[in-house]
Write a protein that holds these residues in place. Structure first.
Motif, PDB file in Angstrom:
ATOM      1  N   ILE A 278      19.789  -3.593 -30.644  1.00 41.11           N
ATOM      2  CA  ILE A 278      21.167  -3.694 -30.154  1.00 41.11           C
ATOM      3  C   ILE A 278      22.144  -3.686 -31.315  1.00 41.11           C
ATOM      4  CG2 ILE A 278      22.797  -5.130 -28.866  1.00 41.11           C
ATOM      5  CD1 ILE A 278      20.355  -6.217 -27.295  1.00 41.11           C
ATOM      6  N   ASN A 279      21.813  -4.432 -32.368  1.00 43.76           N
ATOM      7  CA  ASN A 279      22.704  -4.479 -33.537  1.00 43.76           C
ATOM      8  C   ASN A 279      22.875  -3.107 -34.181  1.00 43.76           C
ATOM      9  OD1 ASN A 279      23.729  -7.106 -33.781  1.00 43.76           O
ATOM     10  ND2 ASN A 279      21.806  -7.872 -34.613  1.00 43.76           N
ATOM     11  N   SER A 280      21.833  -2.304 -34.144  1.00 38.30           N
ATOM     12  CA  SER A 280      21.933  -0.970 -34.743  1.00 38.30           C
ATOM     13  C   SER A 280      22.910  -0.072 -33.983  1.00 38.30           C
ATOM     14  CB  SER A 280      20.549  -0.311 -34.789  1.00 38.30           C
ATOM     15  OG  SER A 280      20.097   0.014 -33.486  1.00 38.30           O
ATOM     16  N   LEU A 281      23.202  -0.435 -32.743  1.00 41.11           N
ATOM     17  CA  LEU A 281      24.114   0.346 -31.911  1.00 41.11           C
ATOM     18  C   LEU A 281      25.534  -0.201 -31.918  1.00 41.11           C
ATOM     19  CD1 LEU A 281      21.706   0.776 -28.858  1.00 41.11           C
ATOM     20  CD2 LEU A 281      22.348   2.565 -30.492  1.00 41.11           C
ATOM     21  N   LEU A 282      25.726  -1.332 -32.580  1.00 44.46           N
ATOM     22  CA  LEU A 282      27.034  -1.976 -32.623  1.00 44.46           C
ATOM     23  C   LEU A 282      27.738  -1.703 -33.943  1.00 44.46           C
ATOM     24  CD1 LEU A 282      26.119  -5.456 -31.094  1.00 44.46           C
ATOM     25  CD2 LEU A 282      27.737  -3.816 -30.108  1.00 44.46           C
ATOM     26  N   PRO A 283      29.074  -1.719 -33.944  1.00 45.46           N
ATOM     27  CA  PRO A 283      29.808  -1.634 -35.212  1.00 45.46           C
ATOM     28  C   PRO A 283      29.448  -2.821 -36.103  1.00 45.46           C
ATOM     29  CG  PRO A 283      31.286  -1.365 -33.329  1.00 45.46           C
ATOM     30  CD  PRO A 283      29.969  -1.808 -32.779  1.00 45.46           C
TER      31      PRO A 283
ATOM     32  N   ALA B  19      26.549  -0.717 -26.076  1.00 44.85           N
ATOM     33  CA  ALA B  19      25.301  -0.889 -26.825  1.00 44.85           C
ATOM     34  C   ALA B  19      24.178  -1.382 -25.920  1.00 44.85           C
ATOM     35  CB  ALA B  19      25.519  -1.870 -27.982  1.00 44.85           C
ATOM     36  N   LEU B  20      24.461  -2.352 -25.057  1.00 44.58           N
ATOM     37  CA  LEU B  20      23.442  -2.875 -24.138  1.00 44.58           C
ATOM     38  C   LEU B  20      22.971  -1.799 -23.166  1.00 44.58           C
ATOM     39  CD1 LEU B  20      24.964  -6.397 -23.298  1.00 44.58           C
ATOM     40  CD2 LEU B  20      22.968  -5.931 -24.742  1.00 44.58           C
ATOM     41  N   SER B  21      23.920  -1.052 -22.639  1.00 44.84           N
ATOM     42  CA  SER B  21      23.563   0.004 -21.682  1.00 44.84           C
ATOM     43  C   SER B  21      22.715   1.081 -22.340  1.00 44.84           C
ATOM     44  CB  SER B  21      24.834   0.622 -21.086  1.00 44.84           C
ATOM     45  OG  SER B  21      25.592  -0.348 -20.386  1.00 44.84           O
ATOM     46  N   THR B  22      23.057   1.424 -23.576  1.00 44.58           N
ATOM     47  CA  THR B  22      22.286   2.430 -24.300  1.00 44.58           C
ATOM     48  C   THR B  22      20.883   1.931 -24.612  1.00 44.58           C
ATOM     49  OG1 THR B  22      24.308   3.317 -25.306  1.00 44.58           O
ATOM     50  CG2 THR B  22      22.225   3.855 -26.377  1.00 44.58           C
ATOM     51  N   TYR B  23      20.792   0.712 -25.099  1.00 38.27           N
ATOM     52  CA  TYR B  23      19.491   0.181 -25.512  1.00 38.27           C
ATOM     53  C   TYR B  23      18.555  -0.012 -24.317  1.00 38.27           C
ATOM     54  CZ  TYR B  23      15.914  -2.700 -27.642  1.00 38.27           C
ATOM     55  OH  TYR B  23      14.698  -3.184 -28.076  1.00 38.27           O
ATOM     56  N   PHE B  24      19.066  -0.572 -23.227  1.00 34.89           N
ATOM     57  CA  PHE B  24      18.205  -0.871 -22.069  1.00 34.89           C
ATOM     58  C   PHE B  24      18.137   0.273 -21.061  1.00 34.89           C
ATOM     59  CE2 PHE B  24      19.317  -5.268 -23.460  1.00 34.89           C
ATOM     60  CZ  PHE B  24      18.025  -5.707 -23.705  1.00 34.89           C
ATOM     61  N   ARG B  25      18.876   1.361 -21.350  1.00 31.38           N
ATOM     62  CA  ARG B  25      18.830   2.571 -20.511  1.00 31.38           C
ATOM     63  C   ARG B  25      19.204   2.285 -19.065  1.00 31.38           C
ATOM     64  NH1 ARG B  25      14.079   2.646 -23.359  1.00 31.38           N
ATOM     65  NH2 ARG B  25      12.825   2.313 -21.475  1.00 31.38           N
ATOM     66  N   GLN B  26      20.221   1.477 -18.887  1.00 32.26           N
ATOM     67  CA  GLN B  26      20.778   1.186 -17.567  1.00 32.26           C
ATOM     68  C   GLN B  26      22.184   0.638 -17.779  1.00 32.26           C
ATOM     69  OE1 GLN B  26      19.078  -2.708 -15.842  1.00 32.26           O
ATOM     70  NE2 GLN B  26      17.518  -2.088 -17.338  1.00 32.26           N
ATOM     71  N   ILE B  27      22.997   0.713 -16.744  1.00 32.13           N
ATOM     72  CA  ILE B  27      24.363   0.207 -16.869  1.00 32.13           C
ATOM     73  C   ILE B  27      24.331  -1.311 -16.941  1.00 32.13           C
ATOM     74  CG2 ILE B  27      26.607   0.019 -15.741  1.00 32.13           C
ATOM     75  CD1 ILE B  27      26.100   2.757 -14.502  1.00 32.13           C
ATOM     76  N   VAL B  28      24.864  -1.853 -18.015  1.00 32.06           N
ATOM     77  CA  VAL B  28      24.901  -3.298 -18.224  1.00 32.06           C
ATOM     78  C   VAL B  28      26.356  -3.718 -18.388  1.00 32.06           C
ATOM     79  CG1 VAL B  28      24.207  -5.221 -19.701  1.00 32.06           C
ATOM     80  CG2 VAL B  28      22.640  -3.294 -19.339  1.00 32.06           C
ATOM     81  N   THR B  29      26.744  -4.735 -17.641  1.00 36.54           N
ATOM     82  CA  THR B  29      28.096  -5.274 -17.715  1.00 36.54           C
ATOM     83  C   THR B  29      28.020  -6.750 -18.078  1.00 36.54           C
ATOM     84  OG1 THR B  29      28.866  -3.730 -16.012  1.00 36.54           O
ATOM     85  CG2 THR B  29      30.255  -5.639 -16.470  1.00 36.54           C
TER      86      THR B  29
END
Length: 251
Positions: A84-89, A34-44
């Protein structure tokens, strides 16, 4: 790069714990996607600890590093929460995201963690996978007397999974008690750190005391033995919640 803390909660039913695993769905996997999708970069992300399969968290922290776009305000990411919440279960919810120092660490900077374990005594469909259904009666008074004994010790090897990568099994327990609720019990325990499977093993052993299977003297002997096979069985994961993580820089 800027470091951020993210506070979230989750229902652990259906997830194989927090930490990413190669062939199982985990909370961290869902969050990082979800973080990677929202911020358009790989997030770990890196979490404040591990929770096992089926364990819940009403408060959990993780940190991650982010390269912000030029038009993004590094001081205020509150608008990102809904995205972010919209992208999470639905079982995972982000509460807030905030900037921290580059050296802040979600796991190593935590000074205290608190867990609760929920037990109920009658079949209740609304507690399915959220509490442990115990069939029988328990002596809560003697269980609380046993819980006080935990304050006398720091080495809890007898309540830890074997073959872990920890250098020490010492923990400082600051709170441990059972509270009677409507149709159930809630065990609250806090410490500076916890070993793997520690809370569920402690509760399992205290339940043996509540069933009058072992005495308070034997409980002390179990702790002093430092032998996991001497302690009680781990209670089911469904009743366990991480409820508080404390940091010196978070109010």
């Amino acid at each position: 790069m800027q470091r951020y803390f993210i506070e979230l909660s989750y229902n652990g039913t259906g997830y194989h714990g927090w930490q990413i695993q190669p062939n199982a769905l985990t909370v961290q996997q869902c969050l990082d996607t979800a973080l990677s999708t929202y911020f358009r970069q790989i997030v770990t992300s890196l979490g404040c600890g591990r929770t096992d399969s089926g364990v819940h968290a009403s408060q959990f922290y993780a940190h991650f590093d982010l390269q912000l776009e030029a038009d993004q305000n590094p001081k205020d990411l509150s608008r990102s929460i809904s995205g972010i919440n919209s992208l999470l279960p639905y079982q995972i919810a982000v509460k807030r995201v905030f900037e921290v120092a580059d050296t802040a660490h979600a796991r190593f900077d935590a000074t205290e963690r608190a867990y609760q374990y929920h037990i109920h005594f009658h079949k209740d469909p609304f507690k399915l996978d959220r509490s442990w259904l115990f069939k029988g009666s328990l002596d809560v008074h003697v269980m609380n007397e046993a819980a006080k004994i935990l304050f006398q010790y720091t080495d809890f090897s007898c309540f830890s999974k074997s073959n872990t990568q920890t250098f020490t099994n010492n923990c400082k327990i600051t709170t441990a008690y059972f509270e009677e609720k409507e149709d159930g019990l809630v065990f609250t325990i806090s410490a500076d750190r916890f070993l793997r499977n520690m809370v569920r093993a402690i509760v399992g052993t205290l339940v043996r005391i509540g069933k009058n299977e072992i005495t308070l003297a034997q409980f002390k002997e179990i702790i002093e033995s430092k032998d996991r096979s001497s302690a009680g069985q781990s209670v089911p994961a469904c009743g366990l919640y991480l409820v508080r993580v404390t940091y010196p820089f978070i109010q």
